[in-house]
Design an enzyme around this catalytic site. Structure first.
Site, PDB file in Angstrom:
ATOM      1  N   ASP A 147       0.851  -1.190   0.000  1.00  0.00           N
ATOM      2  CA  ASP A 147       0.000   0.000   0.000  1.00  0.00           C
ATOM      3  C   ASP A 147       0.884   1.236   0.000  1.00  0.00           C
ATOM      4  O   ASP A 147       1.776   1.360   0.837  1.00  0.00           O
ATOM      5  CB  ASP A 147      -0.888   0.029   1.249  1.00  0.00           C
ATOM      6  N   ASP A 164     -13.793  -6.874  -5.283  1.00  0.00           N
ATOM      7  CA  ASP A 164     -13.975  -7.131  -3.847  1.00  0.00           C
ATOM      8  C   ASP A 164     -15.321  -7.815  -3.674  1.00  0.00           C
ATOM      9  O   ASP A 164     -16.361  -7.238  -4.000  1.00  0.00           O
ATOM     10  CB  ASP A 164     -13.962  -5.813  -3.062  1.00  0.00           C
TER      11      ASP A 164
END
Lengths: 252, 212
Positions: A11, A130
């Protein structure tokens, strides 16, 4: 034979890697290039950088990060997060990224997948999904905005639609498994992998080496992505690969 | 000096940075005069065959590359750039390539001999098998390299197949005839072996120059 891929995910916020990276040997755990190099040396097959910058400036910085990584390392990598236009894709791919990953923007405008695939080729376009099990519909539902907003869309059907539009790969995150460290979601991954013709990267739930064996054999995944177990050195890529080899899974 | 042909398609940045890491001088250009001064060319390429050939034809770079290759200048095509070196491709209908090598690019079937489907694109790390000696593979060992492609070359001559990978059949991975070479995978993204292969090409270019 083609090998199964192990992919660490990093990230990045405003150009710095965030979320507890605990490599003791690193001078600067926030430096994307230094981390990318560490993972490359451990045998990572690919990297995913997820840009979680909130600001426009942060996103601009991501292009520099991509250039730095591509300048110094001979390893393929994907960039995701906040990519909304062909122009966004162009900047990242020209800077040396091999693929871009679309999630919410592709759901809001599925044509973006086709436009990207037509322009850059399907092999550059990853669609990230997702998904979370929904008892009321008896299957997995798709969420946008980092898993915050449920859509009236079913994960397997969306994966197929994305591939029809030109997606060259599916990055599939199980929201049920994510962060639990009890293993990848075998049922979801298998369902999607058998439904589409392109490679599927399983994500969410990796806790130990055995989980990788399971997702490659039973889950039919082509690649597996993990973040925290590698960042916190709970296991290493080398360890996972050694285990996979023992179990007869073909790895590099 | 290596001339990287810039015709608007391809991951030029990564290729050029790989040359920098090898300490090899290069130019990135679409200018024929500039490229003519290079001792060897690299033809990169990401995208569709038809679009790439259209751009090469419109700019006159296609006849330039063929001319340079026929004069003996080393040319290396990477990924789509390798497929462009062949006679034709079936991508989006049949399209004519540069014709420097014999063969055609065809789509992976997606179904094996037993009727089981397999994934296309061929994406990820696959192991090279070396077939015969070449300046490109000299001193290197068979290892994995990174592939991303949906079309592969078939009908190539036996002599031109330097290395292949196995993906539901034999996939030509390194090809070469005289001074014309191709790599189906991305050497600039293929770790040590990729850098080794690229390094060998640049050494070959240098040696050719000395022999002149």
């Amino acid at each position: 034979m083609l090998t199964k891929r192990i992919i660490p995910c990093l990230d990045v916020k405003e150009g710095r890697v965030v979320k507890g990276i605990q490599f003791l040997e690193l001078r600067d755990a926030g430096d994307p290039v230094e981390l990318a190099r560490a993972y490359d040396e451990q045998g990572a097959d690919e990297l995913v950088f997820l840009d979680i910058s909130a600001s426009h400036e942060g996103r601009e910085t991501m292009v520099d990060v991509v250039q730095d990584v591509a300048s110094e390392l001979a390893i393929p990598f994907t960039v995701g997060g906040g990519i909304k236009t062909i122009e966004d894709m162009k900047r990242l791919l020209r800077a040396g990224a091999d693929k871009v990953s679309l999630n919410t923007s592709a759901l809001l405008d599925p044509h973006l997948i086709k436009a990207g695939a037509d322009y850059f080729g399907s092999q550059c376009i990853v669609v990230a999904i997702d998904a979370k099990w929904d008892e009321t519909i008896g299957t997995w539902r798709v969420y946008t905005h980092g898993g915050r907003n449920p859509l009236d869309k079913e994960a397997v059907a969306w994966a197929k639609e994305a591939v029809d539009l030109g997606a060259g790969e599916i990055l599939l995150t199980s929201m049920d498994s994510d962060g639990e460290k009890h293993g990848f979601n075998v049922d979801l991954t298998k369902a999607v992998s058998e439904a589409v013709t392109v490679p599927v990267i399983a994500s969410g739930g990796a806790g130990c080496s055995e989980d990788f064996t399971e997702i490659f054999t039973e889950g039919k995944a082509d690649a597996a992505l993990a973040a925290s177990i590698f960042h916190y050195e709970e296991t290493s890529i080398a360890e996972v690969k050694a285990h996979l080899k023992e179990e007869g899974v073909n790895v590099r | 000096m290596i001339g990287i042909v810039d015709y608007g398609m391809g991951n030029l940045f990564s290729v050029s940075k790989a040359l920098e890491r090898l300490g090899v001088p290069y130019i990135i250009s679409d200018n024929k005069e500039q490229l003519a001064h290079a001792e060897g060319l690299i033809l990169p390429g990401v995208g569709a065959f038809r679009d790439a050939m259209k751009l090469l034809n419109e700019t006159g770079l296609s006849s330039f590359i063929v001319d340079q290759a026929q004069k003996g200048k080393p040319v290396l095509g990477i990924c789509l750039g390798m497929q462009l070196l062949f006679e034709e491709s079936e991508e989006n209908g049949l399209h004519t390539g540069l014709g420097l090598l014999k063969g055609r690019a065809v789509h992976f079937d997606g179904v094996d001999k037993s009727g089981t489907s397999y994934k296309v694109p061929h994406m990820g790390w696959n192991r090279l098998v070396f077939h015969h000696e070449s300046p490109l593979t000299a001193g290197l060992e068979e290892e994995h390299v990174y592939f991303v492609h949906s079309y592969y070359v078939t009908g190539e001559t036996k002599e031109s197949l330097i290395a292949s990978a196995d993906y539901f059949g034999e996939v030509p991975a390194v090809v070469g005839k005289d001074n014309v070479f191709g790599m189906q995978f991305h050497p600039e993204k293929s770790g040590d072996l990729g850098m080794g292969l690229l390094g060998n090409y640049t050494r070959y270019v240098k040696n050719m120059e000395v022999l002149k």
